[in-house]
Design an enzyme around this catalytic site. Structure first.
Site, PDB file in Angstrom:
ATOM      1  N   ARG A   1      44.450  40.002  32.814  1.00  0.00           N
ATOM      2  CA  ARG A   1      44.768  40.889  31.688  1.00  0.00           C
ATOM      3  C   ARG A   1      44.557  42.358  32.023  1.00  0.00           C
ATOM      4  O   ARG A   1      45.186  43.226  31.421  1.00  0.00           O
ATOM      5  CB  ARG A   1      43.991  40.465  30.442  1.00  0.00           C
TER       6      ARG A   1
ATOM      7  N   GLU B   1      26.967  34.792  34.378  1.00  0.00           N
ATOM      8  CA  GLU B   1      25.879  34.166  33.632  1.00  0.00           C
ATOM      9  C   GLU B   1      25.797  32.652  33.865  1.00  0.00           C
ATOM     10  O   GLU B   1      24.719  32.095  34.013  1.00  0.00           O
ATOM     11  CB  GLU B   1      26.071  34.466  32.141  1.00  0.00           C
TER      12      GLU B   1
END
Length: 171
Positions: free
Chosen positions: A58, A95
């Site tokens: 994107r 993460e």
């Protein structure tokens, strides 16, 4: 124009508990997309980039038209195996997973000023890795720019460059 009115919020996507900010509604509105590109170009212009580096995928949607507006080059930062020729890559940890980002080895001349562009700043891991990768090639990275920043995730803290975020969401 309030660009937030052109971004749709979709609850529980891609998984339960996530509120997804859908940029496709902004992209399909020519006026809103033009306003967003003009505002982002204004925010980036003072950094005097030689190149904009868009993060797959994107980020490409914003970096390419911004590069045209600013009169600079556009470079793709991609997932492994997507770029032809010699590449330089960087493995990094997010993460909950590890990832890798690559750029063509000859894409950026040493000393070039490169602003990294993506659609969204969330936890900051991919943007931080992109900045490190570009610096491995000898680029100067004066800033990063995104359409959206999810401020509650604190991604800006991982970055050692100014961040130009057009829209911010606090929750």
């Amino acid at each position: 124009m309030d660009l937030k009115e052109h971004i749709r919020s979709i609850p529980d996507f891609p998984s339960s508990g996530i509120l997804f900010y859908d940029i496709s509604t902004l992209l399909r509105d020519a006026d809103a997309f033009q306003v967003a590109m003009s505002r982002m170009a204004q925010a980036i212009r003072d950094y005097r980039p030689d190149f904009l580096a868009g993060i797959e995928s994107r980020g490409f949607l914003f970096a390419a038209p911004l590069a045209l507006k600013l009169g600079c080059g556009f470079v793709m930062l991609r997932k492994p195996g997507k770029l032809p020729g010699a590449v330089v890559g960087l493995d990094y940890t997010l993460e909950y997973r590890s990832d890798r980002i690559e750029v063509q080895a000859d894409a950026i001349p040493a000393g070039a000023r490169v602003v990294v562009v993506d659609d969204l700043l969330a936890t900051g891991g991919t943007l931080a890795a992109s900045i490190r990768l570009l610096r491995m090639l000898g680029a100067e990275v004066p800033a990063a720019a995104t359409l959206i920043e999810l401020t509650f995730l604190g991604g800006r803290k991982l970055l050692d460059v100014p961040v130009e975020a057009l829209l911010q969401y606090d929750a």
